[in-house]
Design a protein around this motif. Sequence first.
Motif, PDB file in Angstrom:
ATOM      1  N   UNK A  44       0.831  -1.219   0.000  1.00 46.06           N
ATOM      2  CA  UNK A  44       0.000   0.000   0.000  1.00 46.06           C
ATOM      3  C   UNK A  44       0.857   1.258   0.000  1.00 46.06           C
ATOM      4  N   UNK A  45       1.900   1.281   0.839  1.00 44.75           N
ATOM      5  CA  UNK A  45       2.784   2.449   0.869  1.00 44.75           C
ATOM      6  C   UNK A  45       3.493   2.644  -0.478  1.00 44.75           C
ATOM      7  N   UNK A  46       3.982   1.562  -1.067  1.00 41.96           N
ATOM      8  CA  UNK A  46       4.677   1.670  -2.356  1.00 41.96           C
ATOM      9  C   UNK A  46       3.750   2.225  -3.434  1.00 41.96           C
ATOM     10  N   UNK A  47       2.497   1.747  -3.458  1.00 43.63           N
ATOM     11  CA  UNK A  47       1.531   2.215  -4.458  1.00 43.63           C
ATOM     12  C   UNK A  47       1.259   3.706  -4.288  1.00 43.63           C
ATOM     13  N   UNK A  48       1.049   4.135  -3.038  1.00 40.90           N
ATOM     14  CA  UNK A  48       0.738   5.550  -2.784  1.00 40.90           C
ATOM     15  C   UNK A  48       1.931   6.449  -3.094  1.00 40.90           C
ATOM     16  N   UNK A  49       3.154   5.995  -2.755  1.00 41.84           N
ATOM     17  CA  UNK A  49       4.345   6.771  -3.103  1.00 41.84           C
ATOM     18  C   UNK A  49       4.424   6.982  -4.617  1.00 41.84           C
ATOM     19  N   UNK A  50       4.241   5.898  -5.357  1.00 41.21           N
ATOM     20  CA  UNK A  50       4.319   5.966  -6.816  1.00 41.21           C
ATOM     21  C   UNK A  50       3.227   6.875  -7.381  1.00 41.21           C
ATOM     22  N   UNK A  59       1.593  12.098 -10.000  1.00 41.13           N
ATOM     23  CA  UNK A  59       0.730  13.291 -10.127  1.00 41.13           C
ATOM     24  C   UNK A  59       1.441  14.550  -9.608  1.00 41.13           C
ATOM     25  N   UNK A  60       2.679  14.393  -9.113  1.00 38.97           N
ATOM     26  CA  UNK A  60       3.461  15.548  -8.665  1.00 38.97           C
ATOM     27  C   UNK A  60       2.990  16.135  -7.349  1.00 38.97           C
ATOM     28  N   UNK A  61       2.331  15.341  -6.508  1.00 39.67           N
ATOM     29  CA  UNK A  61       1.836  15.817  -5.214  1.00 39.67           C
ATOM     30  C   UNK A  61       2.889  15.514  -4.145  1.00 39.67           C
ATOM     31  N   UNK A  62       3.925  16.380  -4.059  1.00 38.88           N
ATOM     32  CA  UNK A  62       5.036  16.104  -3.165  1.00 38.88           C
ATOM     33  C   UNK A  62       4.730  16.446  -1.708  1.00 38.88           C
ATOM     34  N   UNK A  63       3.712  17.272  -1.492  1.00 39.15           N
ATOM     35  CA  UNK A  63       3.310  17.577  -0.110  1.00 39.15           C
ATOM     36  C   UNK A  63       2.747  16.322   0.567  1.00 39.15           C
ATOM     37  N   UNK A  64       1.811  15.665  -0.131  1.00 40.26           N
ATOM     38  CA  UNK A  64       1.255  14.414   0.418  1.00 40.26           C
ATOM     39  C   UNK A  64       2.311  13.315   0.456  1.00 40.26           C
ATOM     40  N   UNK A  65       3.212  13.319  -0.521  1.00 46.64           N
ATOM     41  CA  UNK A  65       4.311  12.352  -0.551  1.00 46.64           C
ATOM     42  C   UNK A  65       5.151  12.474   0.717  1.00 46.64           C
ATOM     43  N   UNK A  74       6.739  10.322   6.233  1.00 51.03           N
ATOM     44  CA  UNK A  74       6.927  10.360   7.686  1.00 51.03           C
ATOM     45  C   UNK A  74       6.256   9.162   8.344  1.00 51.03           C
ATOM     46  N   UNK A  75       5.013   8.906   7.929  1.00 46.50           N
ATOM     47  CA  UNK A  75       4.280   7.762   8.496  1.00 46.50           C
ATOM     48  C   UNK A  75       4.992   6.453   8.189  1.00 46.50           C
ATOM     49  N   UNK A  76       5.475   6.348   6.941  1.00 46.32           N
ATOM     50  CA  UNK A  76       6.153   5.117   6.516  1.00 46.32           C
ATOM     51  C   UNK A  76       7.442   4.902   7.298  1.00 46.32           C
ATOM     52  N   UNK A  77       8.224   5.987   7.463  1.00 43.64           N
ATOM     53  CA  UNK A  77       9.482   5.883   8.208  1.00 43.64           C
ATOM     54  C   UNK A  77       9.229   5.440   9.642  1.00 43.64           C
ATOM     55  N   UNK A  78       8.157   5.978  10.241  1.00 41.78           N
ATOM     56  CA  UNK A  78       7.810   5.600  11.616  1.00 41.78           C
ATOM     57  C   UNK A  78       7.468   4.102  11.690  1.00 41.78           C
ATOM     58  N   UNK A  79       6.708   3.637  10.678  1.00 42.24           N
ATOM     59  CA  UNK A  79       6.309   2.228  10.659  1.00 42.24           C
ATOM     60  C   UNK A  79       7.530   1.333  10.438  1.00 42.24           C
TER      61      UNK A  79
END
Length: 561
Positions: free
Chosen positions: A320-326, A331-337, A342-347
């Motif tokens: 799920x994280x890999x799909x959302x990152x991609x 779409x160039x949404x680096x704010x959400x990226x 941060x959430x991924x690094x914590x996990x």
Amino acid sequence: MTKKHWVAFSLAVILSIFFVRELWITINHGIFPVEFIELIDEEELNKKLTPLEREVLNNFKSIKPSNYNTKYSEIAESIRPILNNENGVELGSYILEKLIINENLNDKNKLYIFNKLRVLKARNHNLLDSIRYNLEYIKFAKYLDSTYDVDRGKMGLSIIISSLNGYEVSNNLLSEILEEKRDYKDYNQVKILALLNLAENYMRLDNQEKTIECLDKITQLSKIESEAYQNSLMIITNSIYSRIYSQLNKETEAFNYLKKTEENYKKNKKSYFIDEYMYYILAKEFYNLKFYVNNFSKSNIEEILESTQHKSDFRFLHDCYEFLFEYYKKIGDFENYDGLKKKYDQKINEINEINYRILSLYMIESIENGIKNRDYKILINRAIRMSGYIIILLFGVSYSFRKINLLYKSTMNDGLIKINNRKAFDKNLKRVEKREFFMLIFDIDNFKNLNDTYGHKFGDSVLKKIGEVLIKKEQNGISTYRIGGEEFAVIILEKFSNSSKAIEITEEIRKEIENLIWIRDVKVTISGGLSYKCNKIYEECDKLLYKAKKSGKNKILNNFK
């Protein structure tokens, strides 16, 4: 014989029976892992039970221990209605543990209950307990010579290990099941499950050829199973086929297998496998992500991500994280990226911590196994030759603790390119956060294209050569790390540098990588972001990195005035 002789003889027989019984109990306790089961306090548990849960507990308590051998399966089934309750898993574990440590239950029935218990522990989101119970289940099944239960235990253990990214270890366990000949009734289905888990592991290792090979074998083996079983199995199998062909950029094949999955899902009447829906949705959204990004449903992936957050199996979570990152990249949404990162690094930190705790547990249990070997012959011999075991134990403890120390050090090193890994980076970043420093984050330009065009072996050689460049740069005050797939970091302490020197060091790294010579006719470059210590230095470096990407690549941008 006189009356006195008869009395003496009878007394000797009674004492002998008592002694043999006690010895048998001691031996069985040595074989069966009673000592590692810690029962929770029933009084405390009772305080928080619902009326239904309390009724289940009281029904269990009303059964006499002498009747456990005839009522064991009925007791195990009695907890099923409460498993989805708030205290269901905890109460179910307590009842099964009370049942299993009772001396009235024979070994065969203990094994049955032990299997129920290890599966129940997996629902409690406690990886340590899950691993311990699977290991003990395998040992007990081996003692009872039940190959079927040994294989089931290995399967459970392999799933836990692969969810922690230990794919190679998991594959070894699964290969043991497939390589050795079995003659028990359900071996065909066990082989199918082993191949299914192998296919998933190979998919996550980006070995498409091996994945397809496993899926083809599954398709062949499924032909002797019932139609309902085949249909349920094909939901997962065709979903993985679709994902593999999407990875290979073969849109037609990926779409065809996705359509087959939809057909299987619509006519499915009985589910033989858990998470069938997740496999289907992940295959569908991966196809959209690869070929029709506007059709990609972020909400579908977020829904799966939410449902996996508290599970012990991290495989879907990584997907799920890999799909959302991609998706955010496309779409160039680096704010959400950045927010997702941060959430991924914590996990990832949580998973790394679990890995280390499991590693420590494994080594400690290795020591304990030297003390409490459950083979009855060794138990008896140990009583005769205790001094020899004490000497061996001292050597074993010394060796094991040395091994723990070496293994702990290895957890700080990247397995492929032999430089510091993400765990070492996070630890060092905390250590230097009160000091003044510079940080560079960079990744390899067009790395995915290099992998897709020239293969993963060439991709690995690129990573290794870049690792060699970074290792040469390491000195007092400069440390380097691989923090992701093709992402690297460099920390430079200000005590040994200044802004001009930091730019010089990082530019040297960029130029040396640009000037590397490859066996392929390619040019490998990097883009990065360099920042002085600030509140959110990682995010600052990441933003500079993406600006470098957008503005032509092969450059390192900084935020120095």
